[in-house]
Enzyme design. Structure first.
Site, PDB file in Angstrom:
ATOM      1  N   ILE A  19       0.917  -1.160   0.229  1.00 58.96           N
ATOM      2  CA  ILE A  19      -0.105  -0.087   0.083  1.00 58.96           C
ATOM      3  C   ILE A  19       0.786   1.191  -0.161  1.00 58.96           C
ATOM      4  CG2 ILE A  19      -1.710   1.474   1.337  1.00 58.96           C
ATOM      5  CD1 ILE A  19      -2.893  -1.633   2.383  1.00 58.96           C
ATOM      6  N   TYR A 154      -3.664  -7.411  16.381  1.00 60.81           N
ATOM      7  CA  TYR A 154      -3.572  -6.399  15.062  1.00 60.81           C
ATOM      8  C   TYR A 154      -4.742  -5.455  15.348  1.00 60.81           C
ATOM      9  CZ  TYR A 154      -3.679  -4.841  10.280  1.00 60.81           C
ATOM     10  OH  TYR A 154      -3.569  -4.132   9.056  1.00 60.81           O
ATOM     11  N   THR A 191      -1.725  -7.769  -0.252  1.00 59.73           N
ATOM     12  CA  THR A 191      -0.397  -7.261  -0.322  1.00 59.73           C
ATOM     13  C   THR A 191       0.442  -8.374   0.557  1.00 59.73           C
ATOM     14  OG1 THR A 191      -0.475  -6.393   1.852  1.00 59.73           O
ATOM     15  CG2 THR A 191      -1.210  -5.111   0.035  1.00 59.73           C
TER      16      THR A 191
END
Ligand SMILES: NC(=O)C1=CN([C@@H]2O[C@H](COP(=O)(O)OP(=O)(O)OC[C@H]3O[C@@H](n4cnc5c(N)ncnc54)[C@H](O)[C@@H]3O)[C@@H](O)[C@H]2O)C=CC1
Ligand SMILES: CCCCCC(=O)CC\C=C/C=C/C=C/[C@@H](O)[C@@H](O)CCCC(=O)O
Length: 195
Positions: A19, A154, A191
């Protein structure tokens, strides 16, 4: 928004599939003066540097090795970018990992790295520090808004980024120094973090 001639610094932009790299391409396409790419992975960082310098010009991009968990590294990298391009206007705190086992590292990179980068942005761009003001953009996630039972730490790191950004955006010191702070919350993107 016209960002022509501005100078940007972005962490975690060292992978061609990431990103951060996509953000750098957008910035260069909108004719910023220069971009400093900070990453911990030299091999990947040098690869993106090579591609971007070939496409956008040798003098518009630099790569700096930097571990965002290290205040010394990050301070040194801010200095290098500012010295190289002569100023700093845009800071993107984008470096992030997803590691629920080494959860302390996840918090240190994602949340604490973002906080470190935001406070350094104040010192390097604030009008009371000799700068001209600027913009900070923090990469959060949809996991910073919704629950993620499979990624609790996370998710906590990204909720932390959202909470920190919302508070600092209306913080008096940042306002007085003409620093605008915002975050964005992408959903899943293909990604390397997904590997
Ligand atoms: N891919 C996705 O689905 C989503 C990603 N995000 C966030 O976007 C940001 C960028 O991630 P992606 O581009 O997806 O993955 P990515 O793995 O390509 O990017 C992360 C970059 O951070 C670098 N990095 C890791 N530890 C570092 C450290 N200690 N210091 C400096 N750099 C370090 C890596 O080398 C890598 O280049 C992350 O903050 C991630 O949490 C947010 C929402 C969705
Ligand atoms: C391997 C993933 C790396 C992290 C990349 C991201 O930031 C993408 C976002 C990650 C997860 C998003 C999850 C969203 C879940 C919501 O749909 C939620 O409503 C699900 C509710 C159930 C639950 O808490 O698990």
């Amino acid at each position: 928004m016209n960002i022509e001639g501005k100078v940007a610094l972005i962490t975690g932009a060292g992978h061609v599939m990431g990103i951060g790299y996509a953000i750098v391409r957008q910035l260069l396409g909108k004719r910023v003066k220069g971009v400093g790419i900070l990453d911990i992975n030299d091999e990947n960082g040098r690869e993106v540097l090579d591609i971007l310098q070939n496409e956008f010009g040798e003098h518009r991009v630099i790569y700096v090795n930097c571990d965002v968990t290290s205040k010394t590294d990050l301070e040194g990298a801010f200095e290098k970018v500012k010295t190289h391009f002569g100023k700093l206007d845009i800071v993107c705190n984008n470096a992030g990992i997803q590691n629920e086992v080494n959860w302390e590292l996840t918090l240190n990179i994602n949340l604490m790295g973002t906080i470190r980068g935001t406070y350094l942005a104040l010192e390097h761009m604030g009008v009371n520090y000799g700068g001209s003001g600027g913009i900070v953009i923090n990469t959060a996630s949809i996991a910073g808004i919704m629950t993620t039972s499979h990624l609790p730490v996370y998710g906590a790191s990204k909720h932390g980024i959202v909470a920190f950004t919302r508070s600092i955006a209306s913080n008096r010191t940042f306002k007085e120094n003409k620093i605008r702070v915002s975050a964005f919350c992408p959903a899943k993107v293909d990604t390397p973090i997904q590997d």
